[in-house]
Design a protein around this motif. Sequence first.
Motif, PDB file in Angstrom:
ATOM      1  N   LYS A   1      58.369 -33.603 -70.911  1.00  0.00           N
ATOM      2  CA  LYS A   1      57.993 -34.739 -71.499  1.00  0.00           C
ATOM      3  C   LYS A   1      59.438 -35.794 -71.293  1.00  0.00           C
ATOM      4  CE  LYS A   1      57.727 -36.279 -76.294  1.00  0.00           C
ATOM      5  NZ  LYS A   1      57.579 -35.943 -77.819  1.00  0.00           N
ATOM      6  N   ARG A   2      60.547 -35.176 -71.051  1.00  0.00           N
ATOM      7  CA  ARG A   2      61.495 -36.200 -70.760  1.00  0.00           C
ATOM      8  C   ARG A   2      61.375 -36.822 -69.448  1.00  0.00           C
ATOM      9  NH1 ARG A   2      66.043 -31.559 -71.705  1.00  0.00           N
ATOM     10  NH2 ARG A   2      64.508 -30.593 -70.260  1.00  0.00           N
TER      11      ARG A   2
ATOM     12  N   ARG B   1      58.539 -37.663 -67.934  1.00  0.00           N
ATOM     13  CA  ARG B   1      57.614 -38.683 -68.247  1.00  0.00           C
ATOM     14  C   ARG B   1      58.394 -39.902 -68.949  1.00  0.00           C
ATOM     15  NH1 ARG B   1      54.799 -34.097 -70.045  1.00  0.00           N
ATOM     16  NH2 ARG B   1      54.328 -35.027 -71.925  1.00  0.00           N
ATOM     17  N   GLN B   2      58.988 -39.717 -70.063  1.00  0.00           N
ATOM     18  CA  GLN B   2      59.712 -40.701 -70.796  1.00  0.00           C
ATOM     19  C   GLN B   2      60.523 -41.628 -69.965  1.00  0.00           C
ATOM     20  OE1 GLN B   2      61.273 -38.309 -73.961  1.00  0.00           O
ATOM     21  NE2 GLN B   2      59.188 -38.726 -75.113  1.00  0.00           N
TER      22      GLN B   2
ATOM     23  N   MET C   1      58.790 -44.039 -67.380  1.00  0.00           N
ATOM     24  CA  MET C   1      58.380 -44.914 -68.297  1.00  0.00           C
ATOM     25  C   MET C   1      59.593 -46.218 -68.389  1.00  0.00           C
ATOM     26  SD  MET C   1      55.573 -45.888 -69.853  1.00  0.00           S
ATOM     27  CE  MET C   1      55.634 -47.385 -68.846  1.00  0.00           C
TER      28      MET C   1
ATOM     29  N   TYR D   1      59.128 -47.286 -75.389  1.00  0.00           N
ATOM     30  CA  TYR D   1      59.808 -46.963 -73.987  1.00  0.00           C
ATOM     31  C   TYR D   1      60.172 -48.263 -73.309  1.00  0.00           C
ATOM     32  CZ  TYR D   1      59.598 -42.113 -75.606  1.00  0.00           C
ATOM     33  OH  TYR D   1      59.723 -40.839 -76.319  1.00  0.00           O
TER      34      TYR D   1
ATOM     35  N   ASP E   1      54.372 -41.907 -77.432  1.00  0.00           N
ATOM     36  CA  ASP E   1      55.541 -41.178 -77.554  1.00  0.00           C
ATOM     37  C   ASP E   1      55.805 -40.055 -76.544  1.00  0.00           C
ATOM     38  OD1 ASP E   1      58.021 -40.140 -78.839  1.00  0.00           O
ATOM     39  OD2 ASP E   1      56.756 -38.316 -78.943  1.00  0.00           O
ATOM     40  N   ASP E   2      54.602 -39.520 -76.012  1.00  0.00           N
ATOM     41  CA  ASP E   2      54.272 -38.366 -75.239  1.00  0.00           C
ATOM     42  C   ASP E   2      54.149 -38.812 -73.863  1.00  0.00           C
ATOM     43  OD1 ASP E   2      54.469 -35.635 -75.739  1.00  0.00           O
ATOM     44  OD2 ASP E   2      52.407 -35.205 -75.720  1.00  0.00           O
ATOM     45  N   VAL E   3      53.650 -39.873 -73.346  1.00  0.00           N
ATOM     46  CA  VAL E   3      53.682 -40.252 -72.055  1.00  0.00           C
ATOM     47  C   VAL E   3      53.193 -39.414 -71.248  1.00  0.00           C
ATOM     48  CG1 VAL E   3      54.898 -41.904 -70.322  1.00  0.00           C
ATOM     49  CG2 VAL E   3      55.824 -41.515 -72.644  1.00  0.00           C
TER      50      VAL E   3
END
Length: 503
Positions: A287-288, A290-291, A294, A332, A462-464
């Motif tokens: 997840k990090r 992907r964030q 973004m 983000y 949030d999850d992107v």
Amino acid sequence: MARFVRSISEVLVSATAILCLLLTTMAAAAPRTDLAIGMTIEPAGLDPTIAAPVAIGQVTWQNIFEGLVTIDRDGKIKPQLASSWEISPDGLTYRFSLRSGVTFHDGEAFTASVAKASIDRARAADSVNPQKRFFASVDTVEAEDPQTLVIRLKQPAGSLLYWLAWPSSVIVGEKSAANNKTTPVGTGPFVFVRWAKGDRVELKRNPGYWNREISVKLETVTFRFIGDPQAQSAALVSGDVDAFPEFGAPELMSSFDGDERLMTVVGDTELKVVAGMNNSRKPFDDKRVRQALMMALDRTTIIEGAWSGFGTPIGSHYTPNDRAYVDLTGVYPYDPEKARALLAEAGYPNGFSFTIKAPQMSYAARTAEVMQALLAEVGVTMIIEPTEFPAKWVQDVFTGRDYDMTIVAHAEPMDIDIYSRDPYYFNYRNPAFDTAIRQVEQTPDAAGQDKFYQEAQKILADDVPALFLFVMPKLGVWDKRLKGLWEDEPIPSNVLAEVYWTE
């Protein structure tokens, strides 16, 4: 005597001249009844009940095929082959009153039995309907009498009427269903004439069209398929096409300013441009990462570089046109420094390399190029692999799910639920999101549904699971004398029943 003959001759010549002038004037005053309309993508088939690409519906929906209900130019659900309906208090029974006297283009009568067969075909175990999931909640379909259709559900489906209005839910005849891919037969205002593959699809007015409230003015319609943006512009300028409702060259829109014959229109659409990631493949399973990606993308720069500034940034899989929209672009925002720090935290202090399969469409190619430059600034190398659309993209990405990242404009309205579909090409799993989507369908009132739509938007932001970029507007260019084309696009379409020429 000679003078008398000469006088008669002169009178006849004058009368003939006046008659010719009158006929010419009448012909000039009579509005045109033909239309040549341009499209960027040629559909691979003409049956929207067996394949997903929106180009199919843009030719056939509301022109050849119709549904029990429809979506109008304002995005509202309206009666069509069903004149009315009743929903039981528990939301499990839908009773439709069907129109009488409706026939398909081949003469087959439209009845409740035909409607039942069409819906049963769409929801059958071996169905290839692209939206088969719409019918998962259906328990039984009954033809109570020739003009009454009853759909009983296993559990409430709050979006059922909306889904029944989509191209994939049109009613097809029992006799013609098997051949609709190449020779479509429906109940609509236009009849299929021929398909010259690689060039055009031709339709003609249906003289026996059932809806007497609509006066169809066009006698013939030709869909021309022109992929190259420069060629689209040239076809408009030369008059080879009268309209390009989805013009593919935003950088050329200003070239029509002040044109005496052509006008430009910028309208709303549901076209959400997202860069989907394979959430089951490293490093996108983190997840990090992907964030961080973004935050590495400046959506304003992407819109300017990809679509000449035409577009609206989004922070989730939702458009500002949709009910219960939440602006989540600030979750983000663009921040390269934070992006690099988060990549380092995820174990990629020196970045990484991956491949994006970019469909060979101008918006996708341009967006990928801007993304490539922005990601390079945070140490991430993105290799662009041009991918033929739709066949190759569908094979590799949509069906095969063999990819790192891709980019595509999702055109289906209110389709946030795609992230809960299993399987779907994102390979995304989030039980909390699945619950929110499930509650939307189980909630009968709109206000209650909106609460869960907003919750779903926030989870995705949030999850992107995909990089949410922008909503493409509808860029239209057409002859000023042409009236009735949809300026906005609540659903991908070219609805032509109410289109006419003013002179």
